[in-house]
Every structure is written in structure tokens, then in C-alpha cells.
Design a protein around this motif. Structure first.
Motif, PDB file in Angstrom:
ATOM      1  N   GLU A   1      35.051 -24.273  45.573  1.00  0.00           N
ATOM      2  CA  GLU A   1      34.222 -23.813  44.452  1.00  0.00           C
ATOM      3  C   GLU A   1      34.263 -24.862  43.346  1.00  0.00           C
ATOM      4  OE1 GLU A   1      32.043 -21.230  43.552  1.00  0.00           O
ATOM      5  OE2 GLU A   1      31.939 -22.485  41.757  1.00  0.00           O
ATOM      6  N   ARG A   2      33.092 -25.236  42.848  1.00  0.00           N
ATOM      7  CA  ARG A   2      33.039 -26.297  41.831  1.00  0.00           C
ATOM      8  C   ARG A   2      33.306 -25.760  40.423  1.00  0.00           C
ATOM      9  NH1 ARG A   2      26.678 -27.207  42.893  1.00  0.00           N
ATOM     10  NH2 ARG A   2      25.990 -25.198  42.098  1.00  0.00           N
TER      11      ARG A   2
ATOM     12  N   GLY B   1      31.203 -17.210  44.945  1.00  0.00           N
ATOM     13  CA  GLY B   1      30.443 -16.183  44.236  1.00  0.00           C
ATOM     14  C   GLY B   1      30.507 -14.871  45.012  1.00  0.00           C
ATOM     15  N   PHE B   2      29.458 -14.056  44.849  1.00  0.00           N
ATOM     16  CA  PHE B   2      29.474 -12.710  45.439  1.00  0.00           C
ATOM     17  C   PHE B   2      29.597 -12.747  46.962  1.00  0.00           C
ATOM     18  CE2 PHE B   2      28.018 -11.822  41.253  1.00  0.00           C
ATOM     19  CZ  PHE B   2      28.464 -10.537  40.987  1.00  0.00           C
ATOM     20  N   GLY B   3      28.940 -13.702  47.610  1.00  0.00           N
ATOM     21  CA  GLY B   3      29.026 -13.786  49.070  1.00  0.00           C
ATOM     22  C   GLY B   3      30.306 -14.465  49.517  1.00  0.00           C
TER      23      GLY B   3
ATOM     24  N   ILE C   1      32.073 -22.316  51.432  1.00  0.00           N
ATOM     25  CA  ILE C   1      31.546 -23.061  50.274  1.00  0.00           C
ATOM     26  C   ILE C   1      30.903 -22.062  49.310  1.00  0.00           C
ATOM     27  CG2 ILE C   1      29.940 -24.840  49.487  1.00  0.00           C
ATOM     28  CD1 ILE C   1      30.164 -26.136  52.266  1.00  0.00           C
TER      29      ILE C   1
ATOM     30  N   ILE D   1      23.489 -27.763  48.920  1.00  0.00           N
ATOM     31  CA  ILE D   1      24.361 -28.019  50.070  1.00  0.00           C
ATOM     32  C   ILE D   1      23.743 -27.426  51.348  1.00  0.00           C
ATOM     33  CG2 ILE D   1      25.889 -26.017  49.722  1.00  0.00           C
ATOM     34  CD1 ILE D   1      27.010 -29.518  50.867  1.00  0.00           C
TER      35      ILE D   1
ATOM     36  N   SER E   1      25.153 -10.382  32.725  1.00  0.00           N
ATOM     37  CA  SER E   1      25.055 -11.493  31.761  1.00  0.00           C
ATOM     38  C   SER E   1      23.924 -11.251  30.756  1.00  0.00           C
ATOM     39  CB  SER E   1      24.852 -12.840  32.471  1.00  0.00           C
ATOM     40  OG  SER E   1      23.610 -12.883  33.148  1.00  0.00           O
ATOM     41  N   ASN E   2      22.936 -10.439  31.130  1.00  0.00           N
ATOM     42  CA  ASN E   2      21.872 -10.128  30.166  1.00  0.00           C
ATOM     43  C   ASN E   2      22.426  -9.370  28.955  1.00  0.00           C
ATOM     44  OD1 ASN E   2      19.712 -11.364  31.496  1.00  0.00           O
ATOM     45  ND2 ASN E   2      19.326  -9.561  32.790  1.00  0.00           N
TER      46      ASN E   2
ATOM     47  N   SER F   1      27.686 -20.188  50.949  1.00  0.00           N
ATOM     48  CA  SER F   1      27.102 -19.183  50.038  1.00  0.00           C
ATOM     49  C   SER F   1      26.881 -19.813  48.656  1.00  0.00           C
ATOM     50  CB  SER F   1      28.027 -17.959  49.936  1.00  0.00           C
ATOM     51  OG  SER F   1      27.347 -16.891  49.303  1.00  0.00           O
TER      52      SER F   1
ATOM     53  N   SER G   1      24.190 -19.900  46.703  1.00  0.00           N
ATOM     54  CA  SER G   1      23.085 -19.356  45.917  1.00  0.00           C
ATOM     55  C   SER G   1      21.906 -20.348  45.887  1.00  0.00           C
ATOM     56  CB  SER G   1      23.519 -18.960  44.515  1.00  0.00           C
ATOM     57  OG  SER G   1      22.447 -18.265  43.907  1.00  0.00           O
TER      58      SER G   1
ATOM     59  N   LEU H   1      25.156 -17.003  53.553  1.00  0.00           N
ATOM     60  CA  LEU H   1      25.199 -15.697  52.874  1.00  0.00           C
ATOM     61  C   LEU H   1      24.385 -15.723  51.578  1.00  0.00           C
ATOM     62  CD1 LEU H   1      29.092 -15.115  52.863  1.00  0.00           C
ATOM     63  CD2 LEU H   1      27.485 -14.753  54.750  1.00  0.00           C
TER      64      LEU H   1
ATOM     65  N   GLY I   1      23.723  -9.568  43.939  1.00  0.00           N
ATOM     66  CA  GLY I   1      25.157  -9.725  44.110  1.00  0.00           C
ATOM     67  C   GLY I   1      25.703  -8.680  45.067  1.00  0.00           C
ATOM     68  N   HIS I   2      25.197  -7.451  44.929  1.00  0.00           N
ATOM     69  CA  HIS I   2      25.663  -6.372  45.815  1.00  0.00           C
ATOM     70  C   HIS I   2      25.358  -6.731  47.270  1.00  0.00           C
ATOM     71  CE1 HIS I   2      26.335  -1.791  46.124  1.00  0.00           C
ATOM     72  NE2 HIS I   2      26.441  -2.307  47.322  1.00  0.00           N
TER      73      HIS I   2
HETATM   74  C1  LIG Z   1      20.339 -12.641  34.974  1.00  0.00           C
HETATM   75  C2  LIG Z   1      20.779 -12.127  36.311  1.00  0.00           C
HETATM   76  C3  LIG Z   1      21.150 -10.800  36.448  1.00  0.00           C
HETATM   77  C4  LIG Z   1      21.571 -10.319  37.691  1.00  0.00           C
HETATM   78  N1  LIG Z   1      21.911  -8.999  37.802  1.00  0.00           N
HETATM   79  C5  LIG Z   1      22.323  -8.510  38.994  1.00  0.00           C
HETATM   80  C6  LIG Z   1      22.742  -7.150  39.117  1.00  0.00           C
HETATM   81  O1  LIG Z   1      22.720  -6.381  38.148  1.00  0.00           O
HETATM   82  N2  LIG Z   1      23.154  -6.717  40.331  1.00  0.00           N
HETATM   83  C7  LIG Z   1      23.211  -7.532  41.411  1.00  0.00           C
HETATM   84  O2  LIG Z   1      23.633  -7.089  42.483  1.00  0.00           O
HETATM   85  N3  LIG Z   1      22.796  -8.835  41.331  1.00  0.00           N
HETATM   86  C8  LIG Z   1      22.361  -9.332  40.164  1.00  0.00           C
HETATM   87  N4  LIG Z   1      21.982 -10.659  40.050  1.00  0.00           N
HETATM   88  C9  LIG Z   1      21.888 -11.497  41.274  1.00  0.00           C
HETATM   89  C10 LIG Z   1      23.236 -12.072  41.689  1.00  0.00           C
HETATM   90  O3  LIG Z   1      23.814 -12.839  40.639  1.00  0.00           O
HETATM   91  C11 LIG Z   1      23.059 -12.985  42.902  1.00  0.00           C
HETATM   92  O4  LIG Z   1      22.226 -12.374  43.841  1.00  0.00           O
HETATM   93  C12 LIG Z   1      24.421 -13.293  43.519  1.00  0.00           C
HETATM   94  O5  LIG Z   1      25.172 -14.036  42.598  1.00  0.00           O
HETATM   95  C13 LIG Z   1      24.271 -14.006  44.859  1.00  0.00           C
HETATM   96  O6  LIG Z   1      25.534 -14.309  45.396  1.00  0.00           O
HETATM   97  P1  LIG Z   1      25.731 -15.716  46.130  1.00  0.00           P
HETATM   98  O7  LIG Z   1      27.098 -15.695  46.749  1.00  0.00           O
HETATM   99  O8  LIG Z   1      24.555 -16.035  46.951  1.00  0.00           O
HETATM  100  O9  LIG Z   1      25.699 -16.750  44.917  1.00  0.00           O
HETATM  101  P2  LIG Z   1      26.622 -16.877  43.622  1.00  0.00           P
HETATM  102  O10 LIG Z   1      27.287 -15.583  43.312  1.00  0.00           O
HETATM  103  O11 LIG Z   1      25.791 -17.499  42.573  1.00  0.00           O
HETATM  104  O12 LIG Z   1      27.748 -17.898  44.068  1.00  0.00           O
HETATM  105  C14 LIG Z   1      27.446 -19.216  44.447  1.00  0.00           C
HETATM  106  C15 LIG Z   1      28.673 -20.061  44.128  1.00  0.00           C
HETATM  107  O13 LIG Z   1      28.620 -21.259  44.898  1.00  0.00           O
HETATM  108  C16 LIG Z   1      29.080 -22.334  44.089  1.00  0.00           C
HETATM  109  N5  LIG Z   1      28.541 -23.543  44.689  1.00  0.00           N
HETATM  110  C17 LIG Z   1      27.237 -23.832  44.965  1.00  0.00           C
HETATM  111  N6  LIG Z   1      27.148 -25.015  45.605  1.00  0.00           N
HETATM  112  C18 LIG Z   1      28.412 -25.484  45.730  1.00  0.00           C
HETATM  113  C19 LIG Z   1      28.953 -26.652  46.300  1.00  0.00           C
HETATM  114  N7  LIG Z   1      28.169 -27.570  46.862  1.00  0.00           N
HETATM  115  N8  LIG Z   1      30.300 -26.843  46.263  1.00  0.00           N
HETATM  116  C20 LIG Z   1      31.103 -25.915  45.666  1.00  0.00           C
HETATM  117  N9  LIG Z   1      30.641 -24.782  45.110  1.00  0.00           N
HETATM  118  C21 LIG Z   1      29.304 -24.564  45.154  1.00  0.00           C
HETATM  119  C22 LIG Z   1      28.526 -21.994  42.709  1.00  0.00           C
HETATM  120  O14 LIG Z   1      29.255 -22.687  41.696  1.00  0.00           O
HETATM  121  C23 LIG Z   1      28.730 -20.484  42.663  1.00  0.00           C
HETATM  122  O15 LIG Z   1      29.989 -20.128  42.120  1.00  0.00           O
HETATM  123  C24 LIG Z   1      21.599 -11.184  38.816  1.00  0.00           C
HETATM  124  C25 LIG Z   1      21.232 -12.522  38.674  1.00  0.00           C
HETATM  125  C26 LIG Z   1      20.824 -12.990  37.436  1.00  0.00           C
HETATM  126  C27 LIG Z   1      20.446 -14.440  37.300  1.00  0.00           C
END
Ligand SMILES: Cc1cc2nc3c(=O)[nH]c(=O)nc-3n(C[C@H](O)[C@H](O)[C@H](O)COP(=O)(O)OP(=O)(O)OC[C@H]3O[C@@H](n4cnc5c(N)ncnc54)[C@H](O)[C@@H]3O)c2cc1C
Length: 421
Positions: free
Chosen positions: A62-63, A39-41, A36, A283, A73-74, A131, A133, A315, A329-330
């Protein structure tokens, strides 16, 4: 703005139809893993699961129709990049045999091992990866959601529509106006993110409306990441533009007077960018994965398996971060790989790596071209029963530089390719 390409739409629509009909892929898979969140994870885990064991069926839910990166994005707010520069298709995962479903996961039945979809379908799994977020604790700012709905306050802490809206508000603001950026108490996703954002908005103001101000009100006592490097950049690149106030926690919004109410006083602005405190995504809450402070999901760092719900791996930002582990993200990408390797081992009757290593680098653009970084290496520590920083590893930039600007933008291209191509 987030127009789905026709080819990708057909893929998503096809995948959704497949799911709704309950069809199985050809052949009998060794096991079914549902992921689920792409994103990065989640995208990383899905791709690497298929690469490391093609006999496992991997379904990724993915929604969103396309990936828009929070990292960098900044730069869209600063004006040196556009949303198209940070947007990618999920279609690249198809060549690994990942089944992509464009839908929202609305519930998990961990007893029956099923995931419910908003469209009405149900997916069965042997192992589940979550994952999602974060979602926001809006109850800590009672008037926030109404003000957000009216477009009077934005967080832009999930890249996409709000990134564009905030950029438009900055463009529309008069020269001499005040942009207020409110930072929640740590832990929040991307520790250096708010300070990078202050630089990017200040960089835009310096060029386009030099009498304007960035007022950074931080709930934390001081800058939480790369403090000396950010403060040097603010003083040298943006003198008189950025004002920083620590110990300034936002407790509400008054959008009629464009005021951010702080614990001790109030601040007014022309553009309000208030980032609310976070918890693991909805979730994770519904699936019973939240274990700590009603906010975060504790996991076994050797497998990323939840300590609350067996068979479910959590994750990224949703996890209860280990000491000194950033929500980045890393790091989420690293979680994806550790989890994928552990799941492949478990589904093949093997013991997962007992000693995984995770690395992290966060680059921050302090101007259009100059960057600073922080890096760290984390490893399972048998004595502490968690991951800890490898002594002597990591560090921060000696100084901001254009050379690191090249590395920072390359890092983004490479990690997007690692997840999605
Ligand atoms: C402004 C900003 C700048 C950043 N800069 C950096 C950087 O320079 N370097 C870095 O390493 N990190 C950076 N980050 C942090 C990074 O974006 C997050 O740590 C990273 O995205 C975490 O990965 P994740 O898989 O947990 O979540 P995400 O990458 O956010 O992925 C989560 C995904 O799950 C989907 N989702 C959620 N719930 C559901 C559901 N119920 N059903 C279907 N889909 C669902 C969402 O739509 C999304 O696509 C930044 C964050 C922000 C806000």
C-alpha cells in the motif's frame, strides 16, 4: 495532516526493509499471495486470507501511510465530521500476520509471477490480488491537470488531501458564491456519492453562507441512484440552494475564468469540483488486466480471477461491474471475501464455491443526521454466466430518517473494523 503515528511508521519501515532485503518469514509458507492496495477490497482480502488459512504468506502493498475512507468523506466537506473521524491505521492487520509493505507496486510480470516495487524490491507470488481502485481519464478534459496542479479545480474523489483542500475552498468562498460539482457518465465509483456531496455542501451553505448555490452538472440524463429520495431532500431541505442539470457532460476547464466547459454550454463558479471519468487504476493497466473499453477488468465472479491474466484476482472499483453491481466500498469488501475464499480453496486443491452471494448497502447522508439507503443482493447465475440481482432482494429507504443516520455511521465503523481491525 496525514501524520503517520511513530509506532505505525516503524512497522511500515520494518516491513519495507524486510522486503528490500528479500527475507522470508519464518517457516516455509504453503503459498505466497501478494495483495496490491489496502483499501476496501485489498485489506479485506489480505485479512480474510490469513484468517482462513494461516499457512499462506500474505504480503499487502500500500502506497498510502494510513487509510482515509471515501465513504463518509462528504461529511468532512459538510463540516459535521473531521478527517480524523474517517482515518484509520493499517496496524491492526499485523495481528493476523499480514506483512504490510509501505510502497507502490510499479509493475507486474505475470509470466515470472513477480511484482516490482517503487523502492526497487521485487515480490514473488503464487497468486496476486489487485485492488487499486481507479485512476482518471484526464485526456477527456485537456486543461484539467494544469488547473488541478494550480489548485483551481479539484475532484476530491480520493479521500485525503483534496478533501481538506476542497473544504478550505468552500470555507473561503464568499456568501453568494457558486460551487460547481460536475459528475461524469456512469460507471464511476459510488453512484450516489455526488448527490450526497451536493447535500453536504448545501447543508454547510444553509448554515454558514445562505446566499450561495450548489450547481450540480451531471453528464448522466438523470440522478443515477436514489433519484426521488435525493430530489425530495433537495427540495425540502435546501430550497433555492441546489440546482440540478442532467445531460451536462464536462469537456474541459478554463481555470482563468473559472469555467467548466460543457458539451452544449459553459458554467462558471467560485469553487470548481469536477470529477473526471475513471478507469481501473494504473497498475491494472500495466499488468494487462484491462479487458473492456480500455477501462475495466473483466473477472470470473466465482473467484474474481482475471479473464485475461491467470493467477491474478482483481477486486473492487477496477472490475468491469456486473449488471446493477455498484462500484462501492461495501461491494469491494464482498469481492475481497469471495476472492479470499476462492484463493484458499484453490491453494488447498479444492473447488471454490460455485455459487457465491454478494450483498451491498450504500447509505447517503442528506443532512448532518438524516440518511437514505439503497440495498441489493447479487448471486452467481449459471445460466447467464455472471452475477445477477436476486429477484425480490434489496430496495431503497421509504423516507430519509435520523434512525438511518445512526445505521449509516455504524455501517462505516463496522466495515472499517472488518477490513482493518
Ligand atoms: C466521495 C465518495 C463517497 C463514497 N461513499 C461510499 C459509501 O457511502 N459506501 C460505499 O460502499 N462506497 C462509497 N464510496 C466508494 C468506495 O470508496 C469505493 O468503491 C471503494 O473504495 C473501492 O474499494 P477498492 O478496494 O476498489 O479501492 P480503494 O478502497 O480506493 O483502495 C485502493 C487502494 O489501493 C492503493 N493503491 C492503488 N494503486 C497502488 C499501487 N500501485 N501500489 C500500492 N498501492 C496502490 C490506493 O492507495 C488505495 O489505498 C465512495 C466513494 C467516494 C469517492
Amino acid at each position: 495532516m496525514t501524520q503517520l503515528k511513530r509506532r505505525d511508521f516503524l512497522k511500515l519501515a520494518g516491513a519495507a526493509a524486510l522486503s528490500a532485503a528479500g527475507c522470508a518469514s519464518t517457516g516455509t509458507p504453503k503459498a505466497r499471495v501478494v495483495v496490491i492496495g489496502a483499501g476496501f477490497g485489498g485489506a479485506t482480502a489480505a485479512k480474510y486470507l490469513r484468517m482462513w488459512d494461516p499457512a499462506i504468506e500474505v504480503t499487502l502493498v500500500e502506497r498510502n501511510r494510513e487509510f482515509i475512507s471515501c465513504p463518509t468523506s462528504n461529511l468532512v466537506l459538510g463540516g459535521s465530521k473531521t478527517i480524523d473521524d474517517i482515518r484509520r491505521s493499517y496496524g491492526g492487520l499485523e495481528k493476523y500476520g499480514v506483512r504490510l509493505i509501505g510502497d507502490e507496486a510499479t509493475d507486474v510480470d505475470s509470466g515470472k509471477r513477480t511484482v516490482k516495487l517503487a523502492s526497487g524490491g521485487t515480490l514473488a507470488y503464487d497468486r496476486l490480488v489487485v485492488s487499486p481502485s481507479v485512476d482518471f481519464l484526464f485526456n477527456e478534459l485537456p486543461n484539467y491537470q494544469a488547473a488541478e496542479k494550480a489548485g483551481r479545480v479539484l475532484h476530491a474523489w480520493k479521500a485525503g488531501e483534496q478533501t481538506l483542500l476542497l473544504r478550505r475552498q468552500l470555507e473561503a468562498m464568499k456568501d453568494g458564491g457558486v460551487y460547481v460539482l460536475s459528475v461524469p457518465l456512469a460507471p464511476y465509483r459510488c453512484p450516489p456519492g455526488p448527490y450526497e456531496r451536493a447535500c453536504q455542501v448545501a447543508s454547510y451553505f444553509k448554515k454558514a453562507k445562505p446566499r450561495s448555490k450548489v450547481l450540480l452538472v451531471d453528464a448522466n440524463p438523470d440522478v443515477t441512484s436514489k433519484g426521488p429520495l435525493f430530489k425530495k431532500a433537495w427540495a425540502e431541505l435546501y430550497p433555492g440552494i441546489i440546482e440540478y442539470r442532467g445531460n451536462s457532460k464536462a469537456v474541459d476547464i478554463d481555470d482563468k475564468t473559472m469555467t467548466v466547459k460543457l458539451e452544449l454550454d459553459d458554467v462558471k463558479g467560485d469553487v470548481l469540483n469536477v470529477v473526471p471519468p475513471h478507469r481501473a487504476g494504473d497498475i491494472a493497466l500495466k499488468a494487462g488486466l484491462i479487458t473492456t473499453n480500455n477501462r475495466w477488468c473483466n473477472v470470473d465472479w466465482r473467484t474474481l480471477e482475471s479473464i485475461a491474466v491467470p493467477g491474478v484476482h482483481v477486486l473492487g472499483d477496477a472490475t468491469l461491474s456486473a449488471l446493477a453491481m455498484p462500484k462501492s466500498g461495501h461491494m469491494a469488501n464482498q469481492h475481497g471475501k469471495v476472492a479470499a475464499a476462492a484463493i484458499v480453496a484453490l491453494l488447498n486443491g479444492q473447488t471454490p464455491n460455485p455459487n457465491p452471494v454478494l450483498t451491498n448497502t450504500c447509505y447517503s447522508f442528506v443532512s448532518d443526521t438524516e440518511v437514505i439507503h439503497v440495498a441489493s443482493v447479487h448471486q452467481w447465475n449459471e445460466k447467464e454466466k455472471t452475477v445477477t440481482i436476486v429477484p425480490g432482494s434489496g430496495g431503497v429507504s421509504a423516507a430519509r430518517s435520523v434512525q438511518e443516520g445512526v445505521y449509516g455511521w455504524s455501517w462505516a465503523q463496522n466495515i472499517w473494523a472488518d477490513m482493518l481491525s
